[in-house]
Write a protein that holds these residues in place. Structure first.
Motif, mmCIF file in Angstrom:
data_model
loop_
_atom_site.group_PDB
_atom_site.id
_atom_site.type_symbol
_atom_site.label_atom_id
_atom_site.label_comp_id
_atom_site.label_asym_id
_atom_site.label_seq_id
_atom_site.Cartn_x
_atom_site.Cartn_y
_atom_site.Cartn_z
ATOM 1 N N ILE A 44 0.842 -1.193 0.000
ATOM 2 C CA ILE A 44 0.000 0.000 0.000
ATOM 3 C C ILE A 44 0.878 1.245 0.000
ATOM 4 N N GLY A 45 1.966 1.216 0.774
ATOM 5 C CA GLY A 45 2.905 2.339 0.819
ATOM 6 C C GLY A 45 3.536 2.612 -0.538
ATOM 7 N N ALA A 46 3.904 1.561 -1.247
ATOM 8 C CA ALA A 46 4.492 1.745 -2.573
ATOM 9 C C ALA A 46 3.479 2.375 -3.532
ATOM 10 N N PHE A 47 2.263 1.907 -3.478
ATOM 11 C CA PHE A 47 1.225 2.454 -4.343
ATOM 12 C C PHE A 47 0.947 3.919 -4.017
ATOM 13 N N VAL A 48 0.801 4.226 -2.740
ATOM 14 C CA VAL A 48 0.532 5.606 -2.325
ATOM 15 C C VAL A 48 1.719 6.505 -2.657
ATOM 16 N N GLY A 49 2.919 6.001 -2.442
ATOM 17 C CA GLY A 49 4.108 6.788 -2.768
ATOM 18 C C GLY A 49 4.174 7.133 -4.242
ATOM 19 N N TRP A 50 3.861 6.174 -5.076
ATOM 20 C CA TRP A 50 3.897 6.398 -6.525
ATOM 21 C C TRP A 50 2.826 7.402 -6.953
ATOM 22 N N ILE A 51 1.608 7.194 -6.474
ATOM 23 C CA ILE A 51 0.474 8.005 -6.923
ATOM 24 C C ILE A 51 0.427 9.378 -6.244
ATOM 25 N N VAL A 52 0.557 9.413 -4.926
ATOM 26 C CA VAL A 52 0.332 10.655 -4.188
ATOM 27 C C VAL A 52 1.601 11.495 -4.091
ATOM 28 N N VAL A 53 2.676 10.914 -3.592
ATOM 29 C CA VAL A 53 3.885 11.695 -3.328
ATOM 30 C C VAL A 53 4.688 11.928 -4.600
ATOM 31 N N GLY A 54 4.878 10.896 -5.396
ATOM 32 C CA GLY A 54 5.724 11.007 -6.581
ATOM 33 C C GLY A 54 5.229 11.993 -7.614
ATOM 34 N N THR A 55 3.929 12.090 -7.776
ATOM 35 C CA THR A 55 3.391 13.003 -8.781
ATOM 36 C C THR A 55 3.481 14.465 -8.351
ATOM 37 N N ARG A 56 3.614 14.711 -7.052
ATOM 38 C CA ARG A 56 3.655 16.088 -6.547
ATOM 39 C C ARG A 56 5.060 16.552 -6.196
ATOM 40 N N ALA A 57 6.050 15.736 -6.436
ATOM 41 C CA ALA A 57 7.429 16.102 -6.083
ATOM 42 C C ALA A 57 7.980 17.123 -7.077
ATOM 43 N N GLY A 58 8.927 17.934 -6.598
ATOM 44 C CA GLY A 58 9.585 18.904 -7.459
ATOM 45 C C GLY A 58 9.040 20.306 -7.345
ATOM 46 N N ARG A 59 8.311 20.612 -6.288
ATOM 47 C CA ARG A 59 7.691 21.931 -6.154
ATOM 48 C C ARG A 59 8.346 22.802 -5.085
ATOM 49 N N GLY A 60 9.398 22.323 -4.449
ATOM 50 C CA GLY A 60 10.082 23.116 -3.425
ATOM 51 C C GLY A 60 10.097 22.425 -2.077
ATOM 52 N N THR A 61 10.913 22.958 -1.178
ATOM 53 C CA THR A 61 11.122 22.323 0.121
ATOM 54 C C THR A 61 9.878 22.372 1.001
ATOM 55 N N LYS A 62 9.214 23.510 1.057
ATOM 56 C CA LYS A 62 7.999 23.598 1.881
ATOM 57 C C LYS A 62 6.933 22.640 1.377
ATOM 58 N N ALA A 138 11.912 12.361 -2.038
ATOM 59 C CA ALA A 138 11.173 12.508 -3.299
ATOM 60 C C ALA A 138 11.519 13.838 -3.961
ATOM 61 N N GLU A 139 11.643 14.883 -3.162
ATOM 62 C CA GLU A 139 12.018 16.198 -3.702
ATOM 63 C C GLU A 139 13.433 16.165 -4.271
ATOM 64 N N TYR A 140 14.332 15.530 -3.564
ATOM 65 C CA TYR A 140 15.715 15.408 -4.033
ATOM 66 C C TYR A 140 15.760 14.667 -5.370
ATOM 67 N N ALA A 141 15.021 13.579 -5.457
ATOM 68 C CA ALA A 141 14.998 12.802 -6.702
ATOM 69 C C ALA A 141 14.387 13.601 -7.852
#
Length: 146
Positions: A44-62, A138-141
């Motif tokens: 479940i964590g892998a799925f949520v990480g891919w869908i929720v966190v990964g798609t929103r990464a790259g917008r800044g530290t905050k 995720a932001e670093y990547a």
């Protein structure tokens, strides 16, 4: 489309889901049969990480911190919901409910019981650390591996 941020976020939340599950096991009685509890939460964590966190990464530290908190909150919600549904299904196979409406409402009752277990200082600290690390990695990547 696969990106490094999605892969890193999925990996981070999968590892976090597994480790948090191992922490939850210490809060429950020793006679509890967990089965594949940790593995399901890692998936479940892998799925949520891919869908929720990964798609929103790259917008800044905050936004990375907020992204990590959102990801961990989604992981908690979906894990509790999944295991509540699984428990309801097991109870319904034992004919513990009079009808489908009672079984459906039991999902939420069981979920509240499971959620109460997670309101623990150790678990809250683990959730915050996991959220910060997941958001940061995720932001670093997203910034360094395009």
């Amino acid at each position: 489309m696969p990106t490094a941020a999605k892969a890193v976020a999925a990996l981070c939340l999968a590892v976090f889901g597994y480790l948090a599950s191992e922490l939850v096991k210490t809060l429950l009685p020793d006679i509890t049969n967990f089965g594949r509890f940790s593995e399901f939460n890692a998936a479940i964590g892998a799925f949520v990480g891919w869908i929720v966190v990964g798609t929103r990464a790259g917008r800044g530290t905050k936004d990375a911190i907020a992204n990590g908190l959102t990801g961990v909150a989604a992981l908690i919600f979906w894990s509790v919901f999944f295991h509540s549904c699984l428990e309801m299904f097991q109870l319904s196979m034992k004919r513990r409910f009079d009808g489908p409406v009672e079984a459906f409402s039991a999902i939420f009752e069981i979920g509240i019981e499971y959620g109460a277990i997670l309101i623990n200082p150790m678990m809250i600290a683990a959730f915050l650390v996991g959220a910060l690390l997941t958001g940061y990695f995720a932001e670093y990547a997203a910034r360094h591996w395009k």
